[in-house]
Write an enzyme that holds these catalytic residues in place. Structure first.
Site, PDB file in Angstrom:
ATOM      1  N   LYS A 299      -5.434  26.772 -11.412  1.00  0.00           N
ATOM      2  CA  LYS A 299      -5.882  26.887 -12.809  1.00  0.00           C
ATOM      3  C   LYS A 299      -4.891  26.198 -13.739  1.00  0.00           C
ATOM      4  CE  LYS A 299      -8.067  31.293 -11.727  1.00  0.00           C
ATOM      5  NZ  LYS A 299      -7.904  32.758 -11.732  1.00  0.00           N
TER       6      LYS A 299
ATOM      7  N   GLN B 110      -5.397  38.313 -13.684  1.00  0.00           N
ATOM      8  CA  GLN B 110      -5.578  37.889 -12.295  1.00  0.00           C
ATOM      9  C   GLN B 110      -5.784  39.116 -11.409  1.00  0.00           C
ATOM     10  OE1 GLN B 110      -5.736  34.595 -11.436  1.00  0.00           O
ATOM     11  NE2 GLN B 110      -6.314  35.233  -9.386  1.00  0.00           N
TER      12      GLN B 110
ATOM     13  N   ASP C 161     -13.046  35.451 -18.643  1.00  0.00           N
ATOM     14  CA  ASP C 161     -13.533  35.743 -17.286  1.00  0.00           C
ATOM     15  C   ASP C 161     -14.845  36.535 -17.336  1.00  0.00           C
ATOM     16  OD1 ASP C 161     -12.265  34.535 -15.192  1.00  0.00           O
ATOM     17  OD2 ASP C 161     -10.747  36.111 -14.912  1.00  0.00           O
TER      18      ASP C 161
END
Ligand code: NAD
Length: 286
Positions: free
Chosen positions: A50, A94, A117
């Protein structure tokens, strides 16, 4: 007819160019904050991808790492700071978090306008009601893009998804439903998996079980999207990744198939940054 191998890396390159052009018109680089707790080799590898992609395209990407023993309150304090920081446009947590943490509560602490997300209840509710204009989780969004850019029609087809996780299976099912596919969701409790998978026009596999889908699970002409990623236990030293589909066994039967690596993965990364660019636009709308 020859099987099409759907190349996610090529589509990612196109998306990167489009994103770079879009954000070059912004008054500053859009910024993503990645919050990680502890260390896990898999998570570290995803974060590296990322950071590399985002920075290459022109985003600012900040990786904030807390110690393995951090408490829920420690992480939520970081989230509150990022929520209130005008220079931060998108925030991701994460996953997975260490076992002692309350993932649901921490996700909810992300500001809905920065939830790139698509995991907060506000984002989930939007997708649940058939609206894909908000933050669709990156893997689901990446699959929609892959199908769209490959010219594969979704409306009116039968899409079968293997895996019902909140992160992948369910958002993919909702996103395809909103595009007028007829959706079947299979999981670890499904009886006669092959009966369902063979009936698909579009088969999406996200179980995390390498080799789960073999010849007996597919039928002629299908599109097969392999989301699964597991490390090959036989690859000594070097990190080799395997999907859930036995690529060589089914390749001659199906109409189109994604490889692992180089299929869905690159589009998941690009889709995340499409969400960051969208977050920037929404946060700075006049
Ligand atoms: P998960 O473990 O949370 O969920 C797995 C799902 O598969 C469950 O719903 C389970 O019911 C189902 N399942 C397991 N065994 C099965 C079986 N034998 N038959 C039918 N269903 C079965 O995993 P996840 O977070 O949804 O991720 C799934 C896979 O996708 C993992 O390999 C993960 O690494 C990968 N992944 C890839 C990307 C990408 O960008 N390519 C992104 C996210 C996740």
């Amino acid at each position: 007819m020859e099987t099409r191998v759907l190349n996610g890396r090529e589509i990612q390159t196109v998306l990167a160019e489009e994103l770079a052009a879009t954000i070059s018109l912004f008054p500053r680089a859009p910024a993503l904050a990645i919050v990680q707790v502890g260390e896990r080799p898999e998570s570290d590898a995803y974060i590296r991808q990322k950071v590399r992609f985002g920075q290459r395209v022109g985003f600012e990407v900040n990786h904030i790492r807390l110690g393995e023993q951090a408490s829920d309150a420690d992480v939520m304090k970081v989230m509150a700071e990022l929520n209130g920081d005008d220079r931060v446009d998108g925030i991701i947590l994460q996953l997975p978090l260490p076992a002692h943490m309350n993932t649901g509560v921490i996700i909810e602490s992300i500001h809905p306008l920065k939830d790139v997300d698509g995991l907060t209840s506000a984002s989930v509710k939007r997708l649940f009601s058939g609206d894909t204009s908000g933050f669709v989780p990156a893997t689901a969004k990446g699959i929609l893009t892959l199908l769209d850019r490959s010219g594969i029609e979704v409306a009116g087809t039968h899409a079968v998804i293997v895996g019902r996780s909140n992160l992948v299976g369910k958002p993919v099912a909702l996103a395809l439903l909103s595009l007028n596919a007829t959706v079947t969701l299979c999981h670890s409790g499904t009886a006669d998996l092959a009966k369902h998978t063979r009936s698909a026009d579009i088969l999406i596999v996200a179980a995390g079980k390498r080799g789960l889908i073999g010849r007996e699970h597919v039928s002629r002409g299908q599109t097969v999207i392999d989301v699964g990623i597991t490390a090959d236990p036989l690859a000594e030293g070097k990190r080799k990744l395997l999907g859930d589909v036995d690529f060589d066994a089914v390749k001659e039967i199906v109409g189109a198939i994604t490889p692992v690596p180089g299929g869905v993965g690159p589009l998941t990364v690009a889709s995340l940054f499409e969400n960051v660019a969208a977050a920037f636009e929404r946060l700075h709308e006049k």
